[in-house]
Write an enzyme that holds these catalytic residues in place. Structure first.
Site, short mmCIF file in Angstrom:
data_model
loop_
_atom_site.label_atom_id
_atom_site.label_comp_id
_atom_site.label_asym_id
_atom_site.label_seq_id
_atom_site.Cartn_x
_atom_site.Cartn_y
_atom_site.Cartn_z
N CYS A 1 0.81 -1.23 0.00
CA CYS A 1 0.00 0.00 0.00
C CYS A 1 0.84 1.27 0.00
O CYS A 1 0.35 2.35 -0.34
CB CYS A 1 -0.94 0.02 1.20
SG CYS A 1 -2.07 -1.37 1.20
N HIS B 1 -3.64 7.19 3.39
CA HIS B 1 -4.03 5.88 2.86
C HIS B 1 -5.45 5.57 3.32
O HIS B 1 -5.82 5.85 4.46
CB HIS B 1 -3.05 4.83 3.36
CG HIS B 1 -3.32 3.47 2.82
ND1 HIS B 1 -3.52 3.25 1.47
CD2 HIS B 1 -3.44 2.27 3.41
CE1 HIS B 1 -3.75 1.98 1.28
NE2 HIS B 1 -3.71 1.35 2.43
N ASN C 1 -10.01 0.02 0.04
CA ASN C 1 -8.55 0.16 0.03
C ASN C 1 -8.02 -0.24 -1.36
O ASN C 1 -8.17 -1.38 -1.77
CB ASN C 1 -7.99 -0.77 1.13
CG ASN C 1 -6.48 -0.70 1.26
OD1 ASN C 1 -5.79 -0.18 0.41
ND2 ASN C 1 -6.00 -1.25 2.36
O1 UT7 Z 1 -3.66 -1.38 3.59
C1 UT7 Z 1 -3.02 -2.08 4.60
C2 UT7 Z 1 -3.49 -1.64 5.84
N1 UT7 Z 1 -4.65 -2.40 6.27
C3 UT7 Z 1 -5.26 -1.96 7.32
O2 UT7 Z 1 -4.87 -0.93 7.83
C4 UT7 Z 1 -6.37 -2.77 7.92
C5 UT7 Z 1 -6.39 -2.54 9.38
N2 UT7 Z 1 -7.37 -3.33 10.11
C6 UT7 Z 1 -8.68 -3.04 10.06
O3 UT7 Z 1 -9.11 -2.19 9.32
C7 UT7 Z 1 -9.56 -3.76 11.03
O4 UT7 Z 1 -8.77 -4.51 11.93
C8 UT7 Z 1 -10.63 -4.70 10.38
C9 UT7 Z 1 -11.66 -3.86 9.69
C10 UT7 Z 1 -9.94 -5.63 9.39
C11 UT7 Z 1 -11.31 -5.51 11.46
O5 UT7 Z 1 -11.88 -4.65 12.43
P1 UT7 Z 1 -11.64 -4.89 14.01
O6 UT7 Z 1 -12.42 -3.89 14.70
O7 UT7 Z 1 -10.16 -4.90 14.22
O8 UT7 Z 1 -12.28 -6.31 14.23
P2 UT7 Z 1 -11.62 -7.64 14.80
O9 UT7 Z 1 -10.72 -8.27 13.77
O10 UT7 Z 1 -11.06 -7.37 16.16
O11 UT7 Z 1 -12.90 -8.53 15.00
C12 UT7 Z 1 -13.92 -8.19 15.95
C13 UT7 Z 1 -15.05 -9.16 15.77
C14 UT7 Z 1 -14.59 -10.62 15.74
O12 UT7 Z 1 -15.59 -11.41 16.35
P3 UT7 Z 1 -15.44 -11.91 17.86
O13 UT7 Z 1 -14.17 -12.70 17.89
O14 UT7 Z 1 -15.37 -10.65 18.68
O15 UT7 Z 1 -16.67 -12.71 18.06
C15 UT7 Z 1 -14.53 -10.92 14.26
O16 UT7 Z 1 -14.71 -12.29 14.00
O17 UT7 Z 1 -15.69 -8.92 14.52
C16 UT7 Z 1 -15.70 -10.12 13.75
N3 UT7 Z 1 -15.59 -9.76 12.35
C17 UT7 Z 1 -16.66 -9.48 11.59
N4 UT7 Z 1 -17.97 -9.46 11.86
C18 UT7 Z 1 -18.80 -9.11 10.86
C19 UT7 Z 1 -14.46 -9.64 11.61
N5 UT7 Z 1 -14.79 -9.28 10.35
C20 UT7 Z 1 -16.15 -9.20 10.32
C21 UT7 Z 1 -17.07 -8.86 9.31
N6 UT7 Z 1 -18.38 -8.83 9.64
N7 UT7 Z 1 -16.69 -8.56 8.06
#
Ligand code: UT7
Length: 330
Positions: free
Chosen positions: A117, A257, A287
């Protein structure tokens, strides 16, 4: 070879494919909801190419617009750099396909760079060095991605995030310092495994097993990546400002970004820059990896948010982990 002092930005162009995938469409593919995606990322839809479209195809669309705006003869271009993590092939480079499709017969140097990225900022840094050294005179710097080809549409942790698009910027070596004022590029390879496409290279060559295990798709530990994103983009933004001798208050626009709205907001708060001066198109495209900042800059110009002479800062962050920022004067 004459050493020149600066690099002038001659124009910009971008291309976004027509096909839209909304959050509602993704609800049909994985266990997610429009509400979750919107709240946790800020993304509402993304665009994807039709099957059979290569990264160089959309890079060329963006380049044609940028070359038109620059008013240059494409035959003047003596350097093409494509920043991408979704190249047409391992080799030849995507930049070579761009040369061919633009019909450039003057044999410019062509290569791709891999900085995920942060790719466009890295490519800009390389072009700046090559132009200022006098080695080359007119460069075409491109950020282009067809991430839909490497997205696992069964993984809700990643398939909600990415889209396809391309942007291009022709540059010329000049005698004055206006244009690209400063660039900083960094990486921390302690975290190579938190954002990757594991297979297809020499570590895990393509095999029936790698395909069966889905190792040719993007894999990400989103939470871990998130932690580093704000901190490193903040560092890069401040460093590029310091190198340029400018202040954040002087920036007409900050173009960060576009990975997650929460990352953009956290960065904005730490820099104490008003929301109105932070560009966002994440809701429409998601993204775009290496294409993100150049597509955003082109859109900001076309929307009249910035004009010739304005100072703008671009900052990006991605796999590697890599990060970088550039202070430019349009
Ligand atoms: O370009 C490179 C740079 N990339 C980035 O900067 C990406 C950075 N990361 C992010 O943007 C975020 O971490 C995500 C959007 C990918 C995820 O958001 P988060 O708030 O960090 O969620 P998480 O991974 O901590 O997951 C929280 C919960 C989990 O469930 P439990 O374990 O709490 O029951 C996940 O399984 O949300 C769940 N989850 C979802 N639920 C519904 C993860 N993805 C989804 C989804 N829909 N798409």
């Amino acid at each position: 070879m004459q050493n020149l002092k600066g690099v002038k930005i001659l124009g910009t162009g971008s291309f976004i494919p027509e096909k839209v995938i909304t959050n509602a469409d993704i609800e049909k593919l994985v266990d997610t909801s429009d509400e979750w995606i919107t709240q946790r990322t800020g993304i509402r839809e993304r665009r994807v190419v039709e099957k059979g479209t290569s990264t160089s195809d959309i890079a060329v669309e963006a380049s044609r617009k940028a070359i038109d705006e620059a008013g240059i003869n494409p035959q003047e271009i003596d350097l093409i750099i494509v920043a991408t993590c979704t190249p047409d092939m391992f080799f030849p480079s995507t930049a070579c396909f761009v040369q061919k499709k633009l019909g450039i017969k003057s044999n410019p140097a062509c290569f791709d760079i891999s900085a995920a990225c942060s790719g466009f900022i890295y490519a800009l840094g390389i072009a700046k060095g090559m132009l200022e050294s006098g080695m080359h005179k007119t460069a075409l710097v491109i950020g282009a991605e067809t991430l839909s080809n490497v997205t696992n549409w069964k993984d809700r942790g990643t398939c909600i995030l990415f889209g396809d698009g391309a942007g291009a910027m022709p540059l010329k070596a000049t005698d004055d310092k206006s244009g690209i004022l400063s660039i900083t590029m960094s990486a921390n390879a302690a975290y190579t495994d938190i954002l990757e496409i594991p297979a297809g290279g020499s570590t895990h060559p393509a095999s029936v097993e790698t395909v069966q295990q889905g190792l040719h798709f993007i894999r990400m530990d989103g939470k871990e990546v998130f932690k580093h994103a704000v901190m490193n983009m903040l560092k890069a933004t401040k460093k590029a400002l310091e190198m340029s001798g400018k202040k954040i208050e002087e920036m007409a626009l900050l173009i960060p970004h576009q990975a997650n709205m929460r990352i953009i907001e956290a960065l904005g708060e730490r820099l104490t820059i008003p929301k109105e001066r932070i560009f966002v198109n994440l809701h429409k495209y998601g993204n775009l990896s290496a294409a993100t900042t150049i597509v955003a800059l082109d859109e900001a110009k076309k929307q009249g948010l910035v004009k010739t002479g304005d100072l703008v800062e671009l900052v990006a962050f991605g796999a590697g982990l890599t990060w970088g920022a550039a202070v430019i004067q349009l």
